[in-house]
Write a protein that holds these residues in place. Structure first.
Motif, PDB file in Angstrom:
ATOM      1  N   MET A   1       0.710  -1.256   0.135  1.00 56.51           N
ATOM      2  CA  MET A   1       0.019  -0.040   0.018  1.00 56.51           C
ATOM      3  C   MET A   1       0.820   1.201  -0.007  1.00 56.51           C
ATOM      4  O   MET A   1       1.932   1.333   0.874  1.00 56.51           O
ATOM      5  N   ASP A   2       0.703   2.200  -0.881  1.00 58.86           N
ATOM      6  CA  ASP A   2       1.401   3.249  -0.991  1.00 58.86           C
ATOM      7  C   ASP A   2       0.446   4.484  -1.241  1.00 58.86           C
ATOM      8  O   ASP A   2      -0.369   4.736  -2.121  1.00 58.86           O
ATOM      9  N   ILE A   3       0.849   5.562  -0.176  1.00 58.93           N
ATOM     10  CA  ILE A   3      -0.115   6.952  -0.413  1.00 58.93           C
ATOM     11  C   ILE A   3       0.952   7.874  -0.387  1.00 58.93           C
ATOM     12  O   ILE A   3       1.970   7.927   0.550  1.00 58.93           O
ATOM     13  N   LYS A   4       0.733   8.991  -1.451  1.00 59.62           N
ATOM     14  CA  LYS A   4       1.593   9.969  -1.378  1.00 59.62           C
ATOM     15  C   LYS A   4       1.066  11.059  -0.660  1.00 59.62           C
ATOM     16  O   LYS A   4      -0.110  11.393  -0.978  1.00 59.62           O
ATOM     17  N   VAL A   5       2.230  11.920  -0.357  1.00 59.64           N
ATOM     18  CA  VAL A   5       1.479  13.106   0.251  1.00 59.64           C
ATOM     19  C   VAL A   5       2.120  14.373  -0.742  1.00 59.64           C
ATOM     20  O   VAL A   5       3.148  14.459  -1.067  1.00 59.64           O
ATOM     21  N   TYR A   6       1.092  15.023  -1.153  1.00 58.38           N
ATOM     22  CA  TYR A   6       1.669  16.251  -2.077  1.00 58.38           C
ATOM     23  C   TYR A   6       1.199  17.545  -1.299  1.00 58.38           C
ATOM     24  O   TYR A   6       0.357  17.858  -0.710  1.00 58.38           O
ATOM     25  N   LEU A  14      -3.826  11.213   4.883  1.00 60.76           N
ATOM     26  CA  LEU A  14      -4.609  10.433   5.891  1.00 60.76           C
ATOM     27  C   LEU A  14      -5.976  10.108   5.395  1.00 60.76           C
ATOM     28  O   LEU A  14      -6.361   8.962   5.561  1.00 60.76           O
ATOM     29  N   LYS A  15      -6.720  10.773   4.905  1.00 61.97           N
ATOM     30  CA  LYS A  15      -8.083  10.538   4.486  1.00 61.97           C
ATOM     31  C   LYS A  15      -8.035   9.350   3.333  1.00 61.97           C
ATOM     32  O   LYS A  15      -8.803   8.358   3.492  1.00 61.97           O
ATOM     33  N   LYS A  18      -7.131   6.275   4.997  1.00 69.53           N
ATOM     34  CA  LYS A  18      -8.221   5.492   5.689  1.00 69.53           C
ATOM     35  C   LYS A  18      -9.238   4.897   4.657  1.00 69.53           C
ATOM     36  O   LYS A  18      -9.872   3.589   4.888  1.00 69.53           O
ATOM     37  N   ARG A  19      -9.392   5.392   3.633  1.00 68.90           N
ATOM     38  CA  ARG A  19     -10.340   5.046   2.570  1.00 68.90           C
ATOM     39  C   ARG A  19      -9.731   3.701   2.237  1.00 68.90           C
ATOM     40  O   ARG A  19     -10.698   2.708   1.663  1.00 68.90           O
ATOM     41  N   GLN A  20      -8.555   3.600   1.660  1.00 71.43           N
ATOM     42  CA  GLN A  20      -7.789   2.537   1.101  1.00 71.43           C
ATOM     43  C   GLN A  20      -7.785   1.258   2.015  1.00 71.43           C
ATOM     44  O   GLN A  20      -8.055   0.236   1.754  1.00 71.43           O
ATOM     45  N   ILE A  21      -7.618   1.479   3.509  1.00 70.36           N
ATOM     46  CA  ILE A  21      -7.573   0.427   4.317  1.00 70.36           C
ATOM     47  C   ILE A  21      -9.003   0.068   4.501  1.00 70.36           C
ATOM     48  O   ILE A  21      -9.456  -1.149   4.524  1.00 70.36           O
ATOM     49  N   GLN A  22     -10.204   0.853   4.550  1.00 67.67           N
ATOM     50  CA  GLN A  22     -11.469   0.648   4.502  1.00 67.67           C
ATOM     51  C   GLN A  22     -11.607  -0.289   3.332  1.00 67.67           C
ATOM     52  O   GLN A  22     -12.522  -1.438   3.561  1.00 67.67           O
ATOM     53  N   LYS A  23     -11.437   0.025   2.345  1.00 66.97           N
ATOM     54  CA  LYS A  23     -11.800  -0.733   0.973  1.00 66.97           C
ATOM     55  C   LYS A  23     -11.169  -2.024   0.928  1.00 66.97           C
ATOM     56  O   LYS A  23     -11.780  -2.904   0.380  1.00 66.97           O
TER      57      LYS A  23
END
Length: 64
Positions: A1-6, A14-15, A18-23
């Protein structure tokens, strides 16, 4: 899992996390593993979830 911060927008990242973890159902998995579930309870839960899934599928399949 990879979330990029722009642009230092941590709240948005963070939102998205959380959405990815929920999915992926990770929250549900953690909650399920936090206590022992008897085999009979596990079977009842699976049947209940299957019934719920069938009803939902029927609802979306039938035209109104």
């Amino acid at each position: 899992m990879d979330i990029k911060v722009y642009g230092n927008d941590i709240e948005k990242a963070l939102k998205a996390l959380k959405r990815q973890i929920q999915k992926e159902g990770l929250f549900k998995e953690i909650k399920k593993r936090s206590f022992y579930e008897k085999p009979s309870e596990k079977e009842k839960r699976k049947q209940r979830e299957a019934r719920k899934k069938r009803i939902k599928a029927l609802r979306f399949r039938q035209p109104h």
